[in-house]
Every structure is written in C-alpha cells, then in structure tokens.
Design a protein around this motif. Structure first.
Motif, PDB file in Angstrom:
ATOM      1  N   GLY A 127      40.398  30.838  46.478  1.00  0.00           N
ATOM      2  CA  GLY A 127      39.893  31.073  47.809  1.00  0.00           C
ATOM      3  C   GLY A 127      40.670  32.219  48.426  1.00  0.00           C
ATOM      4  O   GLY A 127      40.190  32.475  49.575  1.00  0.00           O
ATOM      5  N   ALA A 128      41.407  32.894  47.665  1.00  0.00           N
ATOM      6  CA  ALA A 128      42.365  34.299  48.265  1.00  0.00           C
ATOM      7  C   ALA A 128      41.402  35.284  48.509  1.00  0.00           C
ATOM      8  O   ALA A 128      40.188  35.228  48.047  1.00  0.00           O
ATOM      9  CB  ALA A 128      43.147  34.567  47.366  1.00  0.00           C
ATOM     10  N   ALA A 129      41.929  36.292  49.053  1.00  0.00           N
ATOM     11  CA  ALA A 129      41.315  37.602  49.404  1.00  0.00           C
ATOM     12  C   ALA A 129      41.589  38.470  48.221  1.00  0.00           C
ATOM     13  O   ALA A 129      40.887  39.524  47.914  1.00  0.00           O
ATOM     14  CB  ALA A 129      41.586  38.226  50.784  1.00  0.00           C
ATOM     15  N   VAL A 130      42.719  38.566  47.480  1.00  0.00           N
ATOM     16  CA  VAL A 130      43.299  39.604  46.402  1.00  0.00           C
ATOM     17  C   VAL A 130      43.864  38.587  45.574  1.00  0.00           C
ATOM     18  O   VAL A 130      44.573  37.568  45.714  1.00  0.00           O
ATOM     19  CB  VAL A 130      44.257  40.308  47.235  1.00  0.00           C
ATOM     20  N   PHE A 138      44.428  44.879  40.212  1.00  0.00           N
ATOM     21  CA  PHE A 138      44.049  43.660  41.042  1.00  0.00           C
ATOM     22  C   PHE A 138      42.240  43.634  41.442  1.00  0.00           C
ATOM     23  O   PHE A 138      41.750  44.689  41.242  1.00  0.00           O
ATOM     24  CB  PHE A 138      44.668  43.813  42.411  1.00  0.00           C
ATOM     25  N   VAL A 139      42.022  42.515  41.846  1.00  0.00           N
ATOM     26  CA  VAL A 139      40.652  42.438  42.716  1.00  0.00           C
ATOM     27  C   VAL A 139      41.046  41.926  43.898  1.00  0.00           C
ATOM     28  O   VAL A 139      41.831  41.457  44.491  1.00  0.00           O
ATOM     29  CB  VAL A 139      39.920  41.489  41.990  1.00  0.00           C
ATOM     30  N   ALA A 140      39.864  42.497  44.808  1.00  0.00           N
ATOM     31  CA  ALA A 140      39.974  42.125  46.342  1.00  0.00           C
ATOM     32  C   ALA A 140      38.405  41.735  46.504  1.00  0.00           C
ATOM     33  O   ALA A 140      37.479  42.694  46.161  1.00  0.00           O
ATOM     34  CB  ALA A 140      40.325  43.463  47.128  1.00  0.00           C
ATOM     35  N   VAL A 141      38.217  40.938  47.195  1.00  0.00           N
ATOM     36  CA  VAL A 141      36.899  40.532  47.777  1.00  0.00           C
ATOM     37  C   VAL A 141      36.845  40.459  49.288  1.00  0.00           C
ATOM     38  O   VAL A 141      37.527  40.451  49.974  1.00  0.00           O
ATOM     39  CB  VAL A 141      36.790  39.121  46.921  1.00  0.00           C
ATOM     40  N   GLY A 142      35.353  40.266  49.582  1.00  0.00           N
ATOM     41  CA  GLY A 142      35.004  40.509  51.127  1.00  0.00           C
ATOM     42  C   GLY A 142      33.727  39.905  51.178  1.00  0.00           C
ATOM     43  O   GLY A 142      32.781  39.811  50.337  1.00  0.00           O
ATOM     44  N   ASP A 143      33.439  39.526  52.716  1.00  0.00           N
ATOM     45  CA  ASP A 143      32.185  39.159  52.839  1.00  0.00           C
ATOM     46  C   ASP A 143      31.206  40.541  53.103  1.00  0.00           C
ATOM     47  O   ASP A 143      29.993  39.986  53.538  1.00  0.00           O
ATOM     48  CB  ASP A 143      32.177  38.247  53.994  1.00  0.00           C
ATOM     49  N   SER A 144      31.536  41.574  52.996  1.00  0.00           N
ATOM     50  CA  SER A 144      30.927  42.791  53.028  1.00  0.00           C
ATOM     51  C   SER A 144      31.417  43.802  52.162  1.00  0.00           C
ATOM     52  O   SER A 144      32.845  43.788  52.176  1.00  0.00           O
ATOM     53  CB  SER A 144      30.868  43.150  54.639  1.00  0.00           C
ATOM     54  N   ILE A 145      30.801  45.168  52.091  1.00  0.00           N
ATOM     55  CA  ILE A 145      31.461  46.263  51.602  1.00  0.00           C
ATOM     56  C   ILE A 145      32.666  46.649  52.279  1.00  0.00           C
ATOM     57  O   ILE A 145      33.958  46.778  51.729  1.00  0.00           O
ATOM     58  CB  ILE A 145      30.573  47.205  51.234  1.00  0.00           C
ATOM     59  N   ALA A 148      35.834  44.346  51.640  1.00  0.00           N
ATOM     60  CA  ALA A 148      36.258  44.313  50.491  1.00  0.00           C
ATOM     61  C   ALA A 148      37.032  45.970  50.328  1.00  0.00           C
ATOM     62  O   ALA A 148      38.278  45.599  49.763  1.00  0.00           O
ATOM     63  CB  ALA A 148      35.152  44.232  49.547  1.00  0.00           C
ATOM     64  N   VAL A 149      36.556  46.784  50.806  1.00  0.00           N
ATOM     65  CA  VAL A 149      37.209  48.112  50.599  1.00  0.00           C
ATOM     66  C   VAL A 149      38.405  48.136  51.548  1.00  0.00           C
ATOM     67  O   VAL A 149      39.366  48.718  51.195  1.00  0.00           O
ATOM     68  CB  VAL A 149      36.316  49.356  51.025  1.00  0.00           C
ATOM     69  N   ALA A 150      38.428  47.554  52.784  1.00  0.00           N
ATOM     70  CA  ALA A 150      39.437  47.531  53.587  1.00  0.00           C
ATOM     71  C   ALA A 150      40.667  46.954  53.196  1.00  0.00           C
ATOM     72  O   ALA A 150      41.974  47.025  53.124  1.00  0.00           O
ATOM     73  CB  ALA A 150      39.100  47.039  55.006  1.00  0.00           C
ATOM     74  N   ARG A 151      40.253  45.504  52.513  1.00  0.00           N
ATOM     75  CA  ARG A 151      41.342  44.844  51.769  1.00  0.00           C
ATOM     76  C   ARG A 151      42.000  45.574  50.631  1.00  0.00           C
ATOM     77  O   ARG A 151      43.138  45.321  50.400  1.00  0.00           O
ATOM     78  CB  ARG A 151      40.763  43.350  51.545  1.00  0.00           C
ATOM     79  N   ALA A 152      41.321  46.304  49.917  1.00  0.00           N
ATOM     80  CA  ALA A 152      41.796  46.935  48.840  1.00  0.00           C
ATOM     81  C   ALA A 152      42.742  48.218  49.257  1.00  0.00           C
ATOM     82  O   ALA A 152      43.847  48.342  48.747  1.00  0.00           O
ATOM     83  CB  ALA A 152      40.743  47.462  47.850  1.00  0.00           C
TER      84      ALA A 152
END
Length: 207
Positions: A127-130, A138-145, A148-152
């Motif tokens: 359930g993590a973000a990264v 690495f991988v980063a995920v989000g509920d929107s583009i 996800a980009v901000a998290r990366a």
C-alpha cells in the motif's frame, strides 16, 4: 510513466519503446494488465511493472518507473530511505525494497521481464507510495499523473537530502504522523508544481 485508461480500468496507456524526449501523442500504446497489446510496435519491457501494479492496486491511476541514481544507493545499502523532508512525507518511515533474487535467484539481469515478477514487485510495494528495486531504480504511484510525478520527483530530492545530512553526521526522519500530515497538506498543492513541470516538458526542458 503510464496512466490507467479512464475508459477501461483493465488497460493502461504508455509510450511505445522510445526515448522519452521523442514521444508524441501518436506514440502512446494501449496495454492490457497482462502486458499484451494489439499494437505491433515495440513495447517497453517495463509494461509488466505497470500492469501488475494496476492489477494489485485499484486506487492507483498513474505509475512512474525511474532509474534515478540518487535512489539506487538506498536500494543496495543497509540505510533505509526515509522521509526527512516535508515535501516527501508520503515516503513514510521506511521505503520497501524489492529483492529480485527472492523471486528468480542470483543470475537475473534485474529487469522485470514477466507478469509474475511484476506481481512480486507489486506485492513489495503493497500500500506504499514508493518502492525501491535493488540495483535497478524505483516505482512511484499516485491517484493521478500529477501526484505520481510529484512523488517521483520529491522522492529523488529527499534521497539527496538524506545522503547530504548523513554526510553532515546524521539526520532526523519524520515520524509516521508528521509524514501523513505533510502528505495531506502537499496533496492540496499538487497543481502548482505540476503546471510548471508540464510547461517545461512541453518546451523540452527537464523538471
């Protein structure tokens, strides 16, 4: 990066296998969660990363996969990547690390070449973000583009800050509660950074 197909959650959109700076709208492919496509153009091998994360996480609408040199050290050392900066509160107390040897032994090329390996990575992400990938990226995920980009972007910058602080003698990580509070605040400001990043990309400039 990829985004889940808004018209069919069992598919996602990603560029064909092409240098990112050369991608145009015509280069976008529609891929099933199993990594298959009716498009006969070459597809990214990383499609198995994206597809299996979408399969495992109904909340995820966008995925970023990166080979950031700033993040790799945390995938191969005993020091966990932690949130040390309020902009990266989503990282939590420790970022999980995918160890491909646990899935295929010690003779792989560290690439996710199948749906089963993608599923193992998705399980590590949980359930993590990264999630870090040992010796890979690495991988980063989000509920929107934008998310996800901000998290990366901020995961990478947080890694740099953590290394620098370590060189200065140590660092203070955010508590789980601080990270959650910071992440909630920052989610309300995503469009501010996203607008300039998108404008830079359109001009061919880096984030």
């Amino acid at each position: 990066m990829s985004v889940r197909d808004p018209d069919d959650p069992s598919r996602f959109l990603i560029s064909r296998n092409l240098a990112p700076g050369l991608v145009t709208p015509d280069d976008i492919q529609v891929i099933g969660l199993d990594g298959t496509t009716a498009d006969d153009r070459p597809s990214y091998l990383e499609r198995f990363i994206h597809g299996e994360i979408y399969r495992a996480r109904a909340d995820v609408q966008a995925v970023v996969h990166s080979h950031s040199a700033s993040m790799v050290p945390f995938s191969i050392s005993r020091t966990p990547l932690q949130a040390v900066w309020h902009m990266a509160g989503f990282l939590g107390e420790a970022v999980p690390v995918f160890e491909i040897r646990d899935s295929v032994g010690s003779s792989s090329d560290l690439l996710i070449r199948s749906g089963s390996l993608g599923a193992d990575l998705a399980a590590t992400l949980g359930g993590a973000a990264v999630a870090l990938m040992r010796g890979h990226g690495f991988v980063a995920v989000g509920d929107s583009i934008p998310q996800a980009v901000a998290r990366a972007v901020y995961a990478d910058l947080n890694a740099r800050a953590q290394v620098t602080a370590g060189q200065l003698g140590g660092y203070t990580a955010l508590t789980a509660e601080e990270g959650a509070a910071a992440a909630e605040s920052n989610n309300g400001q995503l469009t501010r950074a996203w607008e300039i990043w998108r404008a830079n990309a359109r001009r061919g400039e880096s984030v």
